[in-house]
Write a protein that holds these residues in place. Structure first.
Motif, short mmCIF file in Angstrom:
data_model
loop_
_atom_site.label_atom_id
_atom_site.label_comp_id
_atom_site.label_asym_id
_atom_site.label_seq_id
_atom_site.Cartn_x
_atom_site.Cartn_y
_atom_site.Cartn_z
N TYR A 1 0.83 -1.20 0.00
CA TYR A 1 0.00 0.00 0.00
C TYR A 1 0.87 1.26 0.00
O TYR A 1 0.47 2.29 -0.55
N GLY A 2 2.04 1.19 0.62
CA GLY A 2 2.94 2.34 0.60
C GLY A 2 3.41 2.67 -0.81
O GLY A 2 3.58 3.85 -1.17
N PHE A 3 3.65 1.64 -1.62
CA PHE A 3 4.02 1.86 -3.01
C PHE A 3 2.96 2.68 -3.73
O PHE A 3 3.27 3.65 -4.45
N PHE A 4 1.69 2.33 -3.52
CA PHE A 4 0.62 3.05 -4.21
C PHE A 4 0.40 4.43 -3.60
O PHE A 4 0.00 5.36 -4.32
N ALA A 5 0.66 4.59 -2.31
CA ALA A 5 0.60 5.92 -1.72
C ALA A 5 1.65 6.83 -2.34
O ALA A 5 1.37 8.00 -2.68
N ALA A 6 2.87 6.31 -2.52
CA ALA A 6 3.92 7.09 -3.18
C ALA A 6 3.55 7.39 -4.63
O ALA A 6 3.86 8.47 -5.16
N LEU A 7 2.87 6.44 -5.28
CA LEU A 7 2.43 6.65 -6.66
C LEU A 7 1.49 7.85 -6.76
O LEU A 7 1.68 8.74 -7.60
N TRP A 8 0.48 7.89 -5.88
CA TRP A 8 -0.49 8.99 -5.95
C TRP A 8 0.11 10.30 -5.47
O TRP A 8 -0.26 11.38 -5.93
N LEU A 9 1.04 10.23 -4.53
CA LEU A 9 1.75 11.44 -4.10
C LEU A 9 2.49 12.06 -5.28
O LEU A 9 2.39 13.27 -5.53
N ALA A 10 3.23 11.26 -6.00
CA ALA A 10 3.98 11.76 -7.16
C ALA A 10 3.04 12.20 -8.27
O ALA A 10 3.31 13.19 -8.97
N ALA A 11 1.93 11.47 -8.45
CA ALA A 11 0.96 11.84 -9.49
C ALA A 11 0.34 13.19 -9.20
O ALA A 11 0.06 13.97 -10.12
N LEU A 12 0.11 13.50 -7.93
CA LEU A 12 -0.42 14.81 -7.56
C LEU A 12 0.54 15.93 -7.97
O LEU A 12 0.11 17.02 -8.36
N MET A 13 1.83 15.64 -7.86
CA MET A 13 2.82 16.66 -8.19
C MET A 13 3.11 16.74 -9.68
O MET A 13 3.55 17.77 -10.18
N SER A 14 2.89 15.66 -10.40
CA SER A 14 3.24 15.63 -11.83
C SER A 14 2.16 16.25 -12.70
O SER A 14 2.45 16.73 -13.81
N SER A 15 0.92 16.24 -12.22
CA SER A 15 -0.17 16.78 -13.03
C SER A 15 -1.31 17.20 -12.12
O SER A 15 -1.62 16.53 -11.14
N SER A 16 -1.98 18.31 -12.48
CA SER A 16 -3.13 18.78 -11.71
C SER A 16 -4.43 18.13 -12.17
O SER A 16 -5.49 18.36 -11.58
N LEU B 1 -7.41 15.73 -12.45
CA LEU B 1 -8.10 14.83 -11.52
C LEU B 1 -7.47 14.85 -10.13
O LEU B 1 -7.41 13.83 -9.44
N TRP B 2 -7.01 16.03 -9.72
CA TRP B 2 -6.29 16.10 -8.44
C TRP B 2 -7.17 15.70 -7.26
O TRP B 2 -6.67 15.14 -6.28
N GLY B 3 -8.48 15.97 -7.34
CA GLY B 3 -9.37 15.60 -6.24
C GLY B 3 -9.41 14.10 -6.01
O GLY B 3 -9.31 13.62 -4.88
N GLY B 4 -9.54 13.34 -7.09
CA GLY B 4 -9.56 11.89 -6.98
C GLY B 4 -8.24 11.34 -6.49
O GLY B 4 -8.21 10.43 -5.65
N LYS B 5 -7.16 11.91 -6.99
CA LYS B 5 -5.83 11.48 -6.54
C LYS B 5 -5.65 11.73 -5.05
O LYS B 5 -5.09 10.89 -4.32
N LEU B 6 -6.13 12.87 -4.60
CA LEU B 6 -5.98 13.22 -3.19
C LEU B 6 -6.77 12.28 -2.30
O LEU B 6 -6.29 11.85 -1.24
N VAL B 7 -7.98 11.93 -2.72
CA VAL B 7 -8.80 11.00 -1.94
C VAL B 7 -8.13 9.62 -1.86
O VAL B 7 -8.07 9.01 -0.79
N LEU B 8 -7.62 9.14 -2.98
CA LEU B 8 -6.95 7.84 -2.98
C LEU B 8 -5.71 7.87 -2.10
O LEU B 8 -5.45 6.93 -1.34
N PHE B 9 -4.94 8.95 -2.19
CA PHE B 9 -3.76 9.08 -1.36
C PHE B 9 -4.13 9.09 0.12
O PHE B 9 -3.48 8.43 0.95
N ALA B 10 -5.19 9.81 0.47
CA ALA B 10 -5.62 9.89 1.87
C ALA B 10 -6.05 8.52 2.39
O ALA B 10 -5.73 8.14 3.53
N LEU B 11 -6.78 7.77 1.58
CA LEU B 11 -7.22 6.42 1.99
C LEU B 11 -6.01 5.52 2.26
O LEU B 11 -5.97 4.79 3.25
#
Length: 393
Positions: A165-180, A182-192
């Motif tokens: 799960y940490g791998f996917f948390a890092a994935l969404w963290l980096a995705a938030l920074m790489s592109s704006s 669908l940032w809301g969905g990315k943020l929710v997934l990262f928070a979960l």
């Protein structure tokens, strides 16, 4: 030509499905042995067959420096079986082949259709977020729940669960920074995913996420770093407020003593190591059990393959990070390099099995390396395609 049809069917249809099954299998396969078989039958074996019949398609990938560094390291690791103590387990010769098939498959999919690879990894990340939500709901709904969330599917151990799960948390963290986008969905997934990591009670993923944030701060030189710092500060504060007693009560968990004892056992075989099949027994005063790994992947590499093998291991990461820095303007590089940072740092406090059958540690080591190799290969193809135009001009 029939070879072309096999390759086309593999790249366009078979491999995308196999990759999603592999990335998400831990969440829904009931046993680890079934996860192994899933990987062998759907990804490793088909890739080996395609390489055998259509190997010319892979010529570019096998010339990539990152892939060559892996091959050199893997060959040396296998040679070290010759001086392993006792009767060496030569069935482990298959392990580098399993990893090699993953590297080739992911790199070829990226070269052929990077957009599809990004979509597949993103889809796996969404499934990981849903799996985290289900796990959290089941955990809180269990009146007799354990102090730490253990995981569902093939996941049964809080720490190993945090690797995936940490791998996917890092994935969404980096995705938030790489592109704006669908940032809301990315943020929710990262928070979960972060909430689930808190529930596992493991400190390793948070140390690795802090390193990932530091890497992103270095790589991104615009106002996004302000939002990143604010978001991570808020998450850290909330987490420590709710879970501080669970996360901090265990102190350093004997890690410095374990590493010191591992290093003491490294010294007698300093240069070449004890051999890939060599086990380690660590006795720490105050612990009631024998430890069978150094709780540090890099120390595990050095223990079995010596400083020479350790140098090869670190060369893989050094090349990866240097290449990422040179291409830091790419969003894909930002994501793949962040996953590398996450895995490398997480491996500094856990594990010892660096070259194994597919399991949780692959999400720290080989999957990030495979994705980074795919990104580098795509960049190489882009540069190669520009050469004729430049010459013609």
């Amino acid at each position: 030509m029939w070879r072309e049809r096999i390759y086309k069917g593999y790249i366009d249809f078979w491999l995308p499905v196999a990759l999603v099954l592999f990335l998400t299998g831990m969440f829904w396969v009931g046993e680890r042995s079934l996860y192994h078989k899933l990987y062998y039958l759907t990804l490793a074996l088909p890739t080996l067959v395609v390489v055998f019949f259509s190997g010319y398609h892979f010529r570019g990938v096998v010339r990539e420096p990152l892939f060559l560094l892996f091959v050199m390291f893997a060959l040396y690791v296998m040679v070290s079986l010759a001086w392993s103590p006792g009767s060496a387990d030569y069935s482990k010769l298959k392990h580098p082949l399993y990893i090699c098939m993953l590297l080739l498959a992911v790199a070829m999919l990226g070269e052929s259709n990077m957009r599809r690879l990004v979509q597949l990894v993103g889809a796996a990340g969404v499934i990981a977020g849903l799996a985290a939500l289900i796990s959290i709901v089941i955990y809180f709904g269990d009146a007799n729940r354990a102090p730490r969330l253990e995981g569902l599917g093939a996941l049964y151990n809080p720490l190993l669960t945090s690797h995936v799960y940490g791998f996917f948390a890092a994935l969404w963290l980096a995705a938030l920074m790489s592109s704006s986008r669908l940032w809301g969905g990315k943020l929710v997934l990262f928070a979960l995913l972060v909430l689930l990591l808190f529930l596992t009670g493991s400190r390793t993923p948070f140390m690795a996420l802090i390193a990932s944030v530091s890497w992103l701060l270095i790589m991104v030189a615009d106002r996004r770093i302000v939002w990143l710092a604010l978001a991570m500060g808020g998450i850290a504060g909330l987490g420590l407020w709710i879970f501080d007693s669970q996360l901090l009560a265990r102190g350093l968990s004997y890690r410095p003593l374990i590493w010191a004892e591992t290093w003491r056992q490294i010294i007698p075989a300093f240069w070449f190591g004890h051999g890939y099949d060599a086990g380690i027994d660590i006795v720490i005063e105050g612990l009631s059990r024998l430890l069978a790994d150094p709780h540090n992947l890099t120390l595990g590499v050095i223990y079995q393959t010596g400083v020479i093998g350790g140098g090869m291991w670190l060369a893989i990461y050094l090349y990866s990070f240097v290449s990422a820095w040179r291409m830091r303007g790419s969003g894909l590089v930002l994501v793949s390099s962040t996953l590398l940072v996450y895995g490398f740092v997480a491996g500094m406090t856990e594990g010892g099995s660096f070259m194994s059958r597919p399991k949780e540690h692959w999400f720290l080591i080989w999957i990030p390396i495979a994705l980074h190799l795919a990104v580098l290969r795509k960049a190489s193809v882009g540069r190669e395609s520009k050469v004729p135009a430049a010459v013609g001009a």
